[in-house]
Design a protein around this motif. Structure first.
Motif, PDB file in Angstrom:
ATOM      1  N   ASP A 204       5.162   0.557   0.555  1.00  0.00           N
ATOM      2  CA  ASP A 204       3.856   0.970   1.080  1.00  0.00           C
ATOM      3  C   ASP A 204       4.002   2.107   2.081  1.00  0.00           C
ATOM      4  OD1 ASP A 204       1.099   1.050   1.548  1.00  0.00           O
ATOM      5  OD2 ASP A 204       1.209  -0.461   3.127  1.00  0.00           O
TER       6      ASP A 204
ATOM      7  N   ASP B 246       1.251   3.015   8.133  1.00  0.00           N
ATOM      8  CA  ASP B 246       1.756   1.657   7.938  1.00  0.00           C
ATOM      9  C   ASP B 246       2.635   1.205   9.108  1.00  0.00           C
ATOM     10  OD1 ASP B 246       1.705  -0.645   6.245  1.00  0.00           O
ATOM     11  OD2 ASP B 246       3.708  -0.175   5.485  1.00  0.00           O
TER      12      ASP B 246
ATOM     13  N   HIS C 212      -3.140  -0.768   8.115  1.00  0.00           N
ATOM     14  CA  HIS C 212      -3.970  -1.850   7.582  1.00  0.00           C
ATOM     15  C   HIS C 212      -3.586  -3.203   8.178  1.00  0.00           C
ATOM     16  CE1 HIS C 212      -1.036  -3.552   4.528  1.00  0.00           C
ATOM     17  NE2 HIS C 212      -0.396  -2.539   5.045  1.00  0.00           N
ATOM     18  N   HIS C 213      -2.720  -3.210   9.186  1.00  0.00           N
ATOM     19  CA  HIS C 213      -2.314  -4.489   9.792  1.00  0.00           C
ATOM     20  C   HIS C 213      -3.411  -5.041  10.695  1.00  0.00           C
ATOM     21  CE1 HIS C 213       1.543  -2.792   8.530  1.00  0.00           C
ATOM     22  NE2 HIS C 213       1.926  -4.051   8.416  1.00  0.00           N
TER      23      HIS C 213
ATOM     24  N   ALA D 280      -1.467   0.313   3.199  1.00  0.00           N
ATOM     25  CA  ALA D 280      -1.767   1.590   3.854  1.00  0.00           C
ATOM     26  C   ALA D 280      -2.148   2.619   2.786  1.00  0.00           C
ATOM     27  CB  ALA D 280      -0.566   2.060   4.660  1.00  0.00           C
TER      28      ALA D 280
HETATM   29 MN   LIG Z   1       1.744  -1.995   4.402  1.00  0.00          MN
END
Ligand SMILES: [Mn+2]
Length: 327
Positions: free
Chosen positions: A34, A89, A114-115, A133
């Protein structure tokens, strides 16, 4: 005191990309598909905006992900020094590894992530509902298309985004996959990408070293809580001669066992500490990781404990069993 950074809208993040000069795109340490796929997609996006981007990571690019940068003319980080730095990411400064010394505090202009849990270190576009991400990069590209700043999401860009999403969803198998993930995947497939070849490169082309690592991981598998917890403890000696890269598929072994609800991989690190990686079906392992000073996603989290892998497992097991009770 922690500094706070603004959360940017999609349009504000697009504005930042359009205004970027000599961009440097950062991936997290121990790069996965990712962070590399999203970074490659962003570098490709920049090249379509006539900006030659550089990519930088604290650790080397894994061999099996090299194809993502294959057709891309890149600048070096030295050439783009002083340019616009964008992290993809990367949820926390720690995940930048040694690069945090170069770029923190204050050197990063945008975090694309995206965490759900993290420590922002720059103005950010964070979409926790995105599976990867790469999905956030897709949204940025789509918006730039709508705004007329980008002509198309072409095959190389679509391939990199697809690889990013496929990587973080275990080839569209994990619970983070939504209808939207599949809609985006469908749009990417419609560009003419070879999803079969990408997935073959990501999942079905193991090296002899990876197979050796899987063999070791299988021999270190232990089962707890009546089969609901599966753990693999790896000492430094177990990993001698093999890289983290080589263990990438081995870490899926406890999770692949029928009945396992929480899978752990505990790796001994130099300096008398062990790194615990947690994966779960339903249990909130992020809460468990946080209780031990770590963090992550609800179903994928990690922390670092002192002692051998066996010590770390003994320390964390009661909390995991308690979390199973709550699930
Ligand atoms: Mn990721």
């Amino acid at each position: 005191m922690t500094e706070s950074f603004p959360a940017l809208s999609l349009d504000e993040a697009c504005d930042l990309l359009l205004a970027a000069e000599r961009p440097i795109v950062l991936s997290h340490a121990h790069p996965d598909g990712d962070t590399v796929g999203a970074a490659a997609a962003l570098c490709l996006l920049f090249s379509r905006l006539h900006k030659k981007a550089a990519w930088q990571c604290a650790d080397p690019l894994p061999r099996r992900l090299a194809f993502l940068f294959a057709d891309l003319e890149m600048a070096t980080p030295e050439e783009n020094a002083g340019g616009t730095v964008i992290a993809v990411d990367v949820a926390s400064p720690m995940q930048m590894g040694s690069l945090s010394e170069t770029y923190l505090p204050g050197g990063v202009r945008l975090m694309i992530d995206h965490h759900e849990v993290g420590t922002p270190f720059a103005p950010s576009l964070i979409c926790p509902q995105a599976a990867a991400a790469g999905e956030v990069i897709y949204r940025l590209a789509e918006r730039l298309l709508e705004r007329g700043s980008l002509d198309e999401i072409d095959v190389p860009m679509a391939s990199a985004i697809y690889a990013a999403i496929s990587s973080d969803t275990g080839c569209f198998k994990y619970s983070n996959v939504t209808a939207q993930t599949h809609r985006i995947a469908a749009a990417l497939l419609a560009t003419g990408i070879h999803a079969d070849k990408i997935n073959h490169l990501l999942y079905d082309s193991r090296t002899p070293e990876q197979l050796a690592a899987e063999k070791i991981a299988m021999s270190r598998l232990s089962v707890h809580a009546g089969g609901r917890i599966g753990a693999v403890c790896l000492t430094l000696a177990d990993r001698a001669g093999l890289s983290d890269d080589d263990f990438e598929t081995a870490v899926d072994i406890p999770r692949s066992m029928a009945g396992v609800e929480i899978a752990l991989v505990v790796r001994e690190l130099p300096g008398g500490v062990s790194k615990v990686s947690l994966r779960s079906v339903d249990v909130n392992v992020s809460a468990v990781a946080q209780a031990f000073g770590g963090g992550g996603h609800v179903r994928a989290a990690g922390c670092t404990l002192s002692g051998t892998p066996e010590d770390a497992l003994t320390a964390i097991l009661p909390t995991l069993i308690e979390a199973l009770g709550k699930a």
